[in-house]
Design a protein around this motif. Sequence first.
Motif, short mmCIF file in Angstrom:
data_model
loop_
_atom_site.label_atom_id
_atom_site.label_comp_id
_atom_site.label_asym_id
_atom_site.label_seq_id
_atom_site.Cartn_x
_atom_site.Cartn_y
_atom_site.Cartn_z
N UNK A 157 0.83 -1.21 0.00
CA UNK A 157 0.00 0.00 0.00
C UNK A 157 0.86 1.26 0.00
N UNK A 158 0.28 2.35 -0.52
CA UNK A 158 0.98 3.64 -0.49
C UNK A 158 1.26 4.13 0.93
N UNK A 159 0.58 3.53 1.90
CA UNK A 159 0.79 3.90 3.30
C UNK A 159 1.91 3.08 3.94
N UNK A 160 2.49 2.16 3.17
CA UNK A 160 3.48 1.25 3.74
C UNK A 160 4.78 1.98 4.05
N UNK A 161 5.34 1.69 5.20
CA UNK A 161 6.68 2.18 5.54
C UNK A 161 7.41 1.07 6.27
N UNK A 162 8.61 1.35 6.69
CA UNK A 162 9.39 0.36 7.43
C UNK A 162 9.09 0.56 8.91
N UNK A 163 8.41 -0.39 9.54
CA UNK A 163 8.08 -0.20 10.96
C UNK A 163 9.33 -0.18 11.83
N UNK A 178 8.95 -2.38 -2.92
CA UNK A 178 7.76 -2.63 -2.09
C UNK A 178 6.86 -1.40 -1.98
N UNK A 179 7.18 -0.36 -2.73
CA UNK A 179 6.38 0.87 -2.66
C UNK A 179 6.45 1.50 -1.26
N UNK A 180 7.61 1.36 -0.62
CA UNK A 180 7.77 1.88 0.73
C UNK A 180 7.96 3.39 0.72
N UNK A 181 7.33 4.08 1.67
CA UNK A 181 7.45 5.52 1.83
C UNK A 181 8.09 5.84 3.18
N UNK A 196 12.42 2.00 -3.92
CA UNK A 196 11.22 2.38 -3.20
C UNK A 196 11.06 3.89 -3.30
N UNK A 197 10.33 4.47 -2.38
CA UNK A 197 10.15 5.93 -2.34
C UNK A 197 10.57 6.46 -0.98
N UNK A 198 11.58 5.85 -0.43
CA UNK A 198 12.07 6.29 0.88
C UNK A 198 12.74 7.64 0.76
N UNK A 199 12.50 8.50 1.72
CA UNK A 199 13.04 9.85 1.65
C UNK A 199 13.75 10.24 2.93
N UNK A 200 14.02 11.52 3.03
CA UNK A 200 14.72 12.02 4.21
C UNK A 200 16.21 11.74 4.13
N UNK A 201 16.91 12.08 5.20
CA UNK A 201 18.35 11.89 5.24
C UNK A 201 18.70 10.53 5.82
N UNK A 202 19.88 10.07 5.45
CA UNK A 202 20.40 8.84 6.04
C UNK A 202 20.84 9.14 7.47
N UNK A 203 20.27 8.41 8.43
CA UNK A 203 20.62 8.65 9.84
C UNK A 203 22.03 8.14 10.11
#
Length: 1012
Positions: free
Chosen positions: A224-230, A247-250, A271-278
Amino acid sequence: MATSLFHCTLTWCFFCALSSITGACCTLLTSTEEQRILLTFKSQLLDEANLLSNWVLSSSNESNGACSWTGVLCTDGGDHDTKNVYGLNFSHFELQWQPGIASQDIAFLALCRLPCFTVLDLTDNYFSSNFPATLHKCTGIHTLSLSYNLFQGNLPTFIDRLGALQHLDLSRNYFSGSIPASFGRLPSLQNLKLHQNRLNETIPPFLGNLSNLQTLYLAYNPLSNMANIPPELGNLTELVDLWLAVCNLHGMIPASLSNLFKLLNLDLSQNMLGGELHPSLMNLKSLNQLELYRNQLEGPIPTNIGNLTELTNIDISRNLLTGHLPASISSLLYLQSLHISHNYLTGPFPSGLAFITSLIEVFAFNNNLSGALPPNLGTASKLEKLIVYSNSLTKSLPPALCDQGALQEVQLSNNRFSGGIPSTFAKCPTLQRVLLDNNQLSGSVPPGLWGSPALFLLQLNDNSLIGGIGSEICNAENLSILRLDSNSFSGSLPTELFNLRNLTYLSLFHNHFSGTIPPEIGRLKQLSNLYIQSNAFSGAIPQALALCTQLHVLQLADNQFFGVIPRSLGNLSTMTTLNLSHNNLSGPIPAELSALTLTNFDLSYNHLSGPIPLAFSNTAFDKSFAGNMDLCGHFKLCHSNRKKPTSKRIMMALASSIFAVAFIFLIGCSLKMYGIYRLHRRQMFDCSATNTWKILTFHKVQFDEDLDIVRCLDYTNPILGSGGAATVYKAVLSNGQAVAVKKLNKVTNHGGGSDNKEFDSEVATLGKIRHKHIVKLLFCCYNKDTKLLVYEYMPNGSLGDLMHRSTLLHGSKSKPLALDWPSRYRIALGAAEGLAYLHHDCSPPIVHRDIKSSNILLDAHLNAYIADFGIARLMERDSATNDECCYAAFTGQVAGTYGYIAPEHAYTPKATEKSDTYSFGVVLLEMVTGKRAVAREVFGEGMDIVRWVKARLADGEAWEVLDEELAVCWQEGMLRLLRVALLCTRSVPASRPSMRTVVVMLLEAQPIINNK
C-alpha cells in the motif's frame, strides 16, 4: 542484491532438520505403513515427467523401504538399523495436483501422519489453489517451502499452529492481501521469505516479535501507499538478511535499524524512501552489502560511513544526495563496488580511495564531482571498471589505472580532463571499452591503444587530439565502434583499418583526414554507419562501398571527392541516409538510387548535371539538389535544343491537337463509368458517399484517394493475418506499390460507441516516429464505420512464421528455407535497435507491451521491423522523480501474449521498458532453440520456453538447448546470444538490462564460426 541474497538454498535447512532428528525418533510406523502413506500422497499428484516412477511398495523386510525413493528424506538411523522418513524434497519436479478440489487436502492429511515429518520442499512446481488448509496438522514441521508455484489467495491465519517452524518460504506465488497476525507468533522462525507475491497492505509491526529471525524477504510486493518500514524491525537483533526492495515503501529509514548488529545484507532499493540517512545506520559494523538505490534519499552521505568496516558493496545511486564524498570512505578496506551515480554530489574523490586494495569498480556518473581523480588510482587494486562520466572532473587522467592488469572499462566522458592519454593505456590488454569523449585532451593517441586486442569500443570524439590512426589498429580484432570525430586528427587512413571485420560504426567527421578512400573499404562487411564528412578526403567514391551490405548511414559531405556517383550505391538496400553534399562530384544522378528508401538524402553543392530521377521529384527533396546548376527536373524544366517550326511540324502539332480532343472525350466517358463503378464498390462495403473518408499521411506515397481506398477494402485481397482486433490484407495501390492494410474490427464500448483505442494508439505511436527497424505507417483513412491502417508491405511475413514454418513465400510458390544463424542474428540486432529507439530515443518513451516473434516483420532482405503498436503506450514520468529510468505505462490491465508476458505482471499491470526486455528475451530464446515460446508437445502442459531452457541448463550443458537444425560451426555465437536472452528473462525486472545495453551486448555477440 547479491546472488547469495537471492538464492539462499534450502540445503542448509535440510542439514539443520537432519541434525535435529536423531536415531532416537520413535518408530511409531513400520516401513510398509510409511510407504502406504507416501503412496497416498503420490496418488494426488500429476507426475508427467515420471520422476516418481520408483515409488513402488516393497516388502516390509527390506530395511530401506521408502528411503530409496526419489525425493524422500530419511534419518540415518543412528544406532538403530531402521531409518525413518522425515521429509520430502520435490524441488523442480514439475508436479501438480490431480483434478479435484480435495486433492491437496487428502495429500497433506496423509503426510501429517508421518510421526517424524519435519521438512517439505515443493519449490518450482505447478501446485495451485489456496494455501493447504490441512497443513496445520503437521505440527512438527520446521522447514516448509512452497516457493515458485501457483498458490494464491490470502496467507494462512493458522500458521502459528506450526509452532516448530524455523524456515518458511512462500515466495514467488500469487498470495495477496495482508500478512496475518499469526505470522508474529512463530517463536522459532529463522527464515521468512514472502518476496514476489501480491501482498498489498503494509509491513506489520508484529514481525518485530520474531526474535530468532535471521532472514526477512518481502521484496517485490505491491504494498500500500501507506506502507513504511516499521521501527519494530529494529528488534530483530538476530537478523542477517533484510530484503525490502520494490515494495512501494514511503517515509524514512528508521534509525532503529541500527540495532541490527548482525546484519550482513540490507536492500531497501527501488522504493520511495526519503529524508536523510541517519548517521546511526553507519554503525552496522557487520554489514557487507548496502543497497539503497532508486529512492528519494536526500542530504549528505553521513561522514561516519567509514564505520561500516566490513562493507564490500554499496549502491546509493539514483537518489537526491548532496555534499561531498566523506573522507572516511577510504576506511572501507574491503570495499569492492562503489555505486554513487545519479545524485547531486560535489567536490573531489577522497585520495584514500586509491589505497583500497579490494576495489574493483567505481560508478559515479551523473553527479557534479570536481577536482582530479586520485593520481595513483589503480596502483593498489585490480580495478576493472571506472565509470565517472558527466561530472566536472579536471586535470590529467590517472596513469596507473591498469597497473594491476585488470582494467576492462573506463568511461570518463563529459568532464574537463586535460593533458594527454597516458601511455600506460597502451599496455592494458584487458581494455574493452574506452570512452574519453567530450573532454579537453590533447596530444596523440598512444600507439598501443589503437591495437588493444580486447577493445570493443573506442570513443575519443570532441577533444583536441592530433596525429593519425596508427597501423597497430590491425590488432584490435574485436573493435566494433570507433569514434574520433571533432578532433584534429590528420593523415590518410591506414589500410589496416579496413581489416577490422567486426567494425560496425566508424565516425571520423570534423577532422583533417586526407587522401583517398581505398577499395579495401569493401572488406568491412559489418559496417552500418560511416561518418567521414568535414575532412579533406579526395579522389573518387569507391565502387567497393557497395560491398558494405549492412550500411545504413553514409555521410561523405564536405570533402573533396570528385568523379561520378557510383551506380552500385543503389544496391545498398538497407541504407536510409546518404549525404554526398559539398564535394566536387559531377555527372548524372544514378537512376539506381531510386531503389533506396532514404529518409535523409543530400547531394547539394556539387557539379551534378542531367535530370533528377522521378523518385526524387517531390517537395520532400527540395533542398537535396541545391547548388547543382546543371540539374533539371522538378524545380527546373529540362529543355531540349529548340528549332524553327516547319510545315511538317505544324501538321504534326495539328494532328496532336485533334488526338488530344479525342482523348479528353474518352477520358470523360471513362470517368463517368468509373463513378458508377466507385458507387457500386462503396455500396458493396457500406461506404456511402455521405460517409466521407478522412485521410492522414505519414510518409511519401502516391495514391488515389478514392480508388486506393476501394482497393484496400477489396474482400478478394489475400489475408496476411487476422485476430480478434483486426484483419490484415495485402493490397496493391494504383501506383503499383504493395501495402499491408490493417482493417480494425468493430468493437463497441458500453456506451454504444466505437472503441478506438487500438487505432488511436497505432496512429499516435507510428505517426510520429521514424526508425529503420520500425514498420512504416504510410497513411490511415477512416470514417464512422471503418478504420484502415496502411503499412509498408513485408514480403517475408513475420519472424514467427518464418522460424516455425521454415518457408519463404514467393507469390503462389513456396520453397523451404533454413533461416541460418547469421540471418537470425541480424534480425535480433535490428529488432533490438528498434526497441531501444522506443525506450531511449522517444520523448516520452514508448513501451510496446506485445513484443513477440509474430510482431517482428521481415522485408525482402530479411531486415527486421517491429510492428503492431495497437496496445503500445507512452510511458509517463513517475511524479516522484525526474529520473529517466522511472518511466512506466500505467494501464488498467495486463496486456500481451501468453509465453511472452513478464512474470511481474502476475501482481501488477504497470508496464515498464523491462517488460519489453523480458518479451524480447523470449524472442531470442526462440531464435537460439528453434522452438516456439509455448509448445506443449515439447515442454509439457503449463511450461514455457523460459522455464524449459532454465531447467535444461540446470541439468545439462548449454549446447543441448541449441537449435539442432543449425550448423555446429555457429554454436559459439549462439551461446553468446543465449547468455543475452537469459539476462533479458531474469525474473526480477531491475536485474534485466536496458535495451540500449542489449544492443551493445548483441554487437559483441556477432556470429563467429567455430571450426573446432
